[in-house]
Design a protein around this motif. Structure first.
Motif, PDB file in Angstrom:
ATOM      1  N   GLY A  50      15.406   2.374  15.682  1.00 19.10           N
ATOM      2  CA  GLY A  50      15.266   1.209  16.444  1.00 19.10           C
ATOM      3  C   GLY A  50      16.464   0.152  16.709  1.00 19.10           C
ATOM      4  O   GLY A  50      16.925  -0.257  17.729  1.00 19.10           O
ATOM      5  N   TRP A  51      17.234  -0.021  15.445  1.00 24.49           N
ATOM      6  CA  TRP A  51      18.173  -1.132  15.342  1.00 24.49           C
ATOM      7  C   TRP A  51      19.571  -0.341  15.289  1.00 24.49           C
ATOM      8  O   TRP A  51      20.473  -0.459  16.020  1.00 24.49           O
ATOM      9  CB  TRP A  51      18.072  -2.053  14.225  1.00 24.49           C
ATOM     10  N   ARG A  52      19.828   0.693  14.381  1.00 27.54           N
ATOM     11  CA  ARG A  52      21.142   1.328  13.999  1.00 27.54           C
ATOM     12  C   ARG A  52      21.370   2.102  15.251  1.00 27.54           C
ATOM     13  O   ARG A  52      22.566   2.021  15.551  1.00 27.54           O
ATOM     14  CB  ARG A  52      21.145   2.075  12.789  1.00 27.54           C
ATOM     15  N   LEU A  53      20.614   2.897  16.002  1.00 25.10           N
ATOM     16  CA  LEU A  53      20.996   3.742  16.901  1.00 25.10           C
ATOM     17  C   LEU A  53      20.816   3.048  18.275  1.00 25.10           C
ATOM     18  O   LEU A  53      21.024   3.710  19.176  1.00 25.10           O
ATOM     19  CB  LEU A  53      19.950   5.076  16.788  1.00 25.10           C
ATOM     20  N   GLY A  54      19.824   1.824  18.166  1.00 21.93           N
ATOM     21  CA  GLY A  54      20.087   1.017  19.521  1.00 21.93           C
ATOM     22  C   GLY A  54      18.766   1.644  20.304  1.00 21.93           C
ATOM     23  O   GLY A  54      18.771   1.477  21.564  1.00 21.93           O
ATOM     24  N   TRP A  55      17.743   2.419  19.685  1.00 24.35           N
ATOM     25  CA  TRP A  55      16.971   2.951  20.636  1.00 24.35           C
ATOM     26  C   TRP A  55      15.737   2.021  20.670  1.00 24.35           C
ATOM     27  O   TRP A  55      14.770   2.316  21.933  1.00 24.35           O
ATOM     28  CB  TRP A  55      16.283   4.023  20.101  1.00 24.35           C
ATOM     29  N   LYS A  56      15.649   0.988  20.176  1.00 23.28           N
ATOM     30  CA  LYS A  56      14.620   0.051  20.588  1.00 23.28           C
ATOM     31  C   LYS A  56      13.357   0.576  20.186  1.00 23.28           C
ATOM     32  O   LYS A  56      12.867   0.999  19.211  1.00 23.28           O
ATOM     33  CB  LYS A  56      14.944  -0.955  21.553  1.00 23.28           C
ATOM     34  N   LEU A  57      12.377   0.097  21.198  1.00 24.35           N
ATOM     35  CA  LEU A  57      10.856   0.535  21.094  1.00 24.35           C
ATOM     36  C   LEU A  57      10.706   2.045  21.027  1.00 24.35           C
ATOM     37  O   LEU A  57       9.843   2.412  20.249  1.00 24.35           O
ATOM     38  CB  LEU A  57      10.288   0.104  22.516  1.00 24.35           C
ATOM     39  N   GLU A  58      11.734   2.915  21.598  1.00 25.38           N
ATOM     40  CA  GLU A  58      11.576   4.273  21.457  1.00 25.38           C
ATOM     41  C   GLU A  58      12.067   4.696  20.201  1.00 25.38           C
ATOM     42  O   GLU A  58      11.238   5.525  19.510  1.00 25.38           O
ATOM     43  CB  GLU A  58      12.534   4.844  22.396  1.00 25.38           C
ATOM     44  N   GLY A  59      12.554   4.103  19.482  1.00 24.56           N
ATOM     45  CA  GLY A  59      13.048   4.424  18.114  1.00 24.56           C
ATOM     46  C   GLY A  59      12.078   3.957  17.065  1.00 24.56           C
ATOM     47  O   GLY A  59      11.542   4.943  16.313  1.00 24.56           O
ATOM     48  N   LEU A  60      11.112   2.872  17.486  1.00 24.83           N
ATOM     49  CA  LEU A  60      10.016   2.478  16.576  1.00 24.83           C
ATOM     50  C   LEU A  60       9.025   3.425  16.511  1.00 24.83           C
ATOM     51  O   LEU A  60       8.386   3.856  15.484  1.00 24.83           O
ATOM     52  CB  LEU A  60       9.560   1.162  16.993  1.00 24.83           C
ATOM     53  N   TRP A  61       8.674   4.143  17.719  1.00 26.82           N
ATOM     54  CA  TRP A  61       7.698   5.076  17.808  1.00 26.82           C
ATOM     55  C   TRP A  61       8.092   6.632  17.477  1.00 26.82           C
ATOM     56  O   TRP A  61       7.177   7.459  16.960  1.00 26.82           O
ATOM     57  CB  TRP A  61       6.994   5.219  19.156  1.00 26.82           C
ATOM     58  N   PHE A  62       9.433   6.666  17.350  1.00 28.77           N
ATOM     59  CA  PHE A  62       9.798   8.036  16.975  1.00 28.77           C
ATOM     60  C   PHE A  62       9.604   8.074  15.465  1.00 28.77           C
ATOM     61  O   PHE A  62       9.505   9.144  15.052  1.00 28.77           O
ATOM     62  CB  PHE A  62      11.551   8.188  17.357  1.00 28.77           C
ATOM     63  N   GLY A  63       9.759   6.947  14.690  1.00 23.97           N
ATOM     64  CA  GLY A  63       9.409   7.033  13.349  1.00 23.97           C
ATOM     65  C   GLY A  63       8.365   7.266  13.129  1.00 23.97           C
ATOM     66  O   GLY A  63       8.019   7.889  12.059  1.00 23.97           O
ATOM     67  N   VAL A  64       7.238   6.615  13.821  1.00 20.13           N
ATOM     68  CA  VAL A  64       5.857   6.835  13.456  1.00 20.13           C
ATOM     69  C   VAL A  64       5.855   8.316  13.987  1.00 20.13           C
ATOM     70  O   VAL A  64       4.889   9.057  12.992  1.00 20.13           O
ATOM     71  CB  VAL A  64       4.916   6.009  14.496  1.00 20.13           C
ATOM     72  N   THR A  65       6.244   9.039  14.903  1.00 15.26           N
ATOM     73  CA  THR A  65       6.022  10.310  14.979  1.00 15.26           C
ATOM     74  C   THR A  65       6.442  11.399  13.808  1.00 15.26           C
ATOM     75  O   THR A  65       5.810  12.278  13.437  1.00 15.26           O
ATOM     76  CB  THR A  65       6.794  10.665  16.246  1.00 15.26           C
ATOM     77  N   ILE A  66       7.826  10.866  13.487  1.00 15.59           N
ATOM     78  CA  ILE A  66       8.335  11.587  12.322  1.00 15.59           C
ATOM     79  C   ILE A  66       7.184  11.686  11.234  1.00 15.59           C
ATOM     80  O   ILE A  66       7.022  12.398  10.143  1.00 15.59           O
ATOM     81  CB  ILE A  66       9.353  11.217  11.765  1.00 15.59           C
ATOM     82  N   GLY A  67       6.817  10.188  10.733  1.00 12.07           N
ATOM     83  CA  GLY A  67       5.661  10.035   9.697  1.00 12.07           C
ATOM     84  C   GLY A  67       4.506  10.944   9.902  1.00 12.07           C
ATOM     85  O   GLY A  67       3.954  11.622   8.997  1.00 12.07           O
ATOM     86  N   LEU A  68       3.925  11.045  10.832  1.00 15.11           N
ATOM     87  CA  LEU A  68       2.854  11.809  11.410  1.00 15.11           C
ATOM     88  C   LEU A  68       3.004  13.340  11.169  1.00 15.11           C
ATOM     89  O   LEU A  68       2.137  14.201  10.631  1.00 15.11           O
ATOM     90  CB  LEU A  68       2.426  11.482  12.911  1.00 15.11           C
ATOM     91  N   VAL A  69       4.271  13.821  11.319  1.00 18.17           N
ATOM     92  CA  VAL A  69       4.653  15.180  11.064  1.00 18.17           C
ATOM     93  C   VAL A  69       4.617  15.613   9.636  1.00 18.17           C
ATOM     94  O   VAL A  69       4.182  16.320   9.323  1.00 18.17           O
ATOM     95  CB  VAL A  69       6.116  15.353  11.621  1.00 18.17           C
ATOM     96  N   VAL A  70       5.107  14.501   8.630  1.00 16.16           N
ATOM     97  CA  VAL A  70       5.158  14.827   7.504  1.00 16.16           C
ATOM     98  C   VAL A  70       3.815  14.842   6.956  1.00 16.16           C
ATOM     99  O   VAL A  70       3.275  15.552   6.205  1.00 16.16           O
ATOM    100  CB  VAL A  70       5.846  13.631   6.831  1.00 16.16           C
TER     101      VAL A  70
END
Length: 662
Positions: A606-626
């Motif tokens: 969200g911050w380092r890559l600048g994806w903002k809201l897309e980055g926040l939900w990308f992290g949630v998706t990765i968490g659900l994959v795990v």
């Protein structure tokens, strides 16, 4: 001949993270003692009452129903309880700890017997319910071959010979000599049915089919899906209405809802989870009037807790102004929360009242209430926002109206339809014996609070990206949470069914049911993914007219579409873990995945890559994959027979505690 030991069907099965499951190990071991201490004190204060007499009638009926049959076997019933209907995703409290007596009313036994007969017919141990005609059409034969719930019989065996011989049960005089020819099927008596059930369980020959499990899971989950969607429609309607007002107002609602969830709704729902234990024990041990006493005590405790919460909400505009960069949005959120203060007593009363009716097995009461409350909520939003012209304040007023309406409708249901058997009027005793109850309730509150915080922190993070992203976050959360209300009830149904089969010592059937549930979860996930992908440019405009906000939502929805697959699988797998008594595995997995994987990835992208809201939900998706990967791996390698043995051992201990308490 051995009998299947009764086991309390797991009810209320959670998919969202049980982040504080590591805290519950001591809680599970001590809470039966605490609950019995509470009830023992209440009974000591009520010696002059007639609490023990109010169960005589039903117990007489049950005794007559079971006359000559001995102790009833494992209950194959669906009892979803402890559901916390929040404004985010629905969550479920920890299962009632070992020692909580199962509900064994007449309705439970009748439902269980019907389920037993279905399994016996499927395994050709009982004759079919209806005769099969000799001149079946080709289409009917094809349909029966594809969707019949019957377990296939080897061609070398007669229809009933081998199963009956294996269970050491004599064939009935009316059993046909030729297979599949039943002009007038014999209807076995209760004693004959129970004898064959016990013998079949002892011989470990009962199987099930994917058709039977699919039918059962559908029956268990369909009412829950309706209930969840009806309840969440209150939130959807509010977001839908505010989105029509403006971008800033939509962001303010998201911010206010986050604050309300963390500071009020989570503590209220978490504390009230102890009623799942207290009310169930009071009802199951025969002291029905104590169920109403526990309801009063918890309601008064929650109302007392609302005093400091109300003060916090009154000054929340200033507090939020120090956290988020947009002072106007913070001020609007504070205004929204000030109005919501009037609805908090209704929230507390509804959470307590819901568990009051669930303890009595009245699980459709909430559905009936929502069937009336949800349409009235839509009407209230139109009336306050547009007809009265109150705008943003009107949307909050509609929420307050609905929050107070639901417990009132539940009261009318209890008063005029069913549930008054556990009410003994208002009592001053409700203001005593609070200490043990608070001790029992605190772990549940911590668990629910941890679950809420993991998702609400995303809203707090979205605030840093500006008002448009905050408004978009409100829409994305609403869409994904609505979609989650389909696989989540399915996970509850799967968990209940698997727990029932484990309790009946049918490990093979439990595995089959689990496989069917996972396939169903995949199908639901694919359905949700297709829906979100195909409507990514249309769904945002249902909630907002702002082009920028709608564009942000459209960019995030593809990620949320992929998320649906893993969200559904994680929901089902976590429910199955609870069904076999391994909910701690899910708790540890969720704790690790959300707080050590999902949130760090969200912040980094969200911050380092600048994806903002897309980055926040990308992290949630990765968490659900795990989460889904770990839980599915564990289910694949789990020892299901060990779960059966542990269930037997636990139920022997539970029955001893119950008899000692009574």
């Amino acid at each position: 001949m051995s009998r299947a030991l009764p086991i309390k069907a797991k009810s209320c099965h959670d998919r969202v993270l049980e982040s504080s499951a590591f805290l519950s190990s001591s809680y599970l071991s001590s809470s039966p003692i605490i609950a019995q201490e509470i009830l023992a004190r209440d009974l000591a204060q009520c010696l002059d009452d007639t609490d023990g007499e109010d169960v005589g009638a039903e117990e007489d009926v049950i005794s007559e129903f079971d006359d000559g049959l001995g102790t009833h076997g494992a209950l194959l019933i669906s009892r979803p309880a402890g559901i916390a209907y929040g404004t985010l995703r629905p969550i479920l409290a920890a299962d009632a700890p070992p020692g909580t007596p199962a509900l064994t009313g007449l309705k439970d036994i009748v439902e269980s017997r019907n389920a037993e007969r279905s399994l016996l017919r499927d395994n050709h141990i009982l004759p079919p319910k209806h005769a099969r005609p000799f001149d079946e059409s080709v289409w009917k034969r094809l349909y029966r071959r594809l969707f019949s719930t019957k377990v296939p019989v080897p061609s070398t065996d007669d229809a009933f010979g081998p199963p009956l011989s294996r269970v050491s049960t004599k064939a009935l005089e009316s059993t046909p000599l030729l297979p599949h020819e039943y002009l007038e099927p014999h209807t076995p008596t209760e004693s004959e049915t129970q004898e064959r059930w016990d013998a079949a369980v002892a011989a470990n020959i009962l199987k099930t089919t994917w058709q039977r499990e699919a039918k059962t899971l559908t029956q268990y989950s369909r009412a829950l899906i309706v209930t969840f969607l009806l309840h969440y429609s209150v939130t959807v309607t509010s977001v839908f209405t505010v989105g029509r007002i403006g971008r800033m107002e939509l962001g303010a609602v998201s911010l206010a809802t986050m604050t309300a969830n963390i500071t009020c709704y989570a503590p209220v729902q978490g504390l009230s989870t102890c009623l799942d234990t207290l009310c169930a024990q009071a009802y199951g041990s025969g002291h029905k009037k104590l169920v109403g006493l526990q309801l009063q005590r918890m309601t008064y405790l929650l109302w007392l807790l609302l005093v400091p919460i109300g003060m916090l909400w009154w000054f929340s505009g200033r507090v939020l102004g120090t956290i988020i960069p947009d002072p106007d949005t913070a001020a609007l959120a504070g205004m929204y929360l000030r109005v919501l203060i009037l609805g908090t007593p209704g929230v507390a009363a509804f959470e307590s009242g819901k568990r009051f009716v669930q303890a009595q097995g009245l699980f459709h009461a909430t559905t009936f209430v929502l069937l009336i409350g949800a349409p009235l909520n839509i009407l209230a939003n139109w009336f306050f926002v547009w007809k009265m012209g109150w705008g943003f304040t009107g949307a909050a007023s509609a929420v307050v109206f609905t929050q107070n309406l639901l417990p009132f409708l539940l009261f009318l249901y209890v008063r005029f339809i069913d549930g008054m058997g556990c009410w003994n009027g208002l009592s001053w005793r409700a203001f005593s014996n609070w200490g043990p109850m608070v001790k029992l309730a605190l772990p549940g509150m911590i668990m629910v609070e941890a679950q809420y915080f993991a998702f609400e922190v995303l809203t707090l993070a979205a605030c840093q990206f500006g008002s448009a992203h905050l408004a978009a976050q409100s829409v994305v959360v609403t869409i994904t949470s609505t979609a989650f209300n389909i696989p989540f009830p399915l996970s509850i149904a799967a968990s209940t069914r698997v727990a029932n089969l484990i309790g009946a010592r049918l490990s093979d059937a439990a595995r089959t049911s689990a496989k069917v549930a996972l396939v169903a979860g995949c199908l639901v996930g694919l359905f949700n993914m297709t829906l979100l992908s195909s409507l990514r440019f249309k769904l945002p405009f249902l909630f907002t007219k702002d082009e920028e906000v709608a564009g942000i939502v459209s960019d995030v929805l593809p990620i949320c579409a992929v998320l649906q697959i893993f969200d559904s699988l994680a929901a089902i797998s976590h429910g199955l873990l609870r069904g076999i008594g391994r909910q701690a595995i899910g708790g540890y997995t969720n704790l690790f995945s959300y707080y050590l994987v999902a949130l760090p990835v969200s912040f980094a992208t969200g911050w380092r890559l600048g994806w903002k809201l897309e980055g926040l939900w990308f992290g949630v998706t990765i968490g659900l994959v795990v989460v889904s990967s770990v839980e599915l791996w564990y289910l694949h390698h789990a020892d299901w027979q060990q779960a059966v043995d542990e269930a037997e051992s636990r139920m022997r201990s539970d029955e001893g505690q119950r008899i000692e308490f009574k």
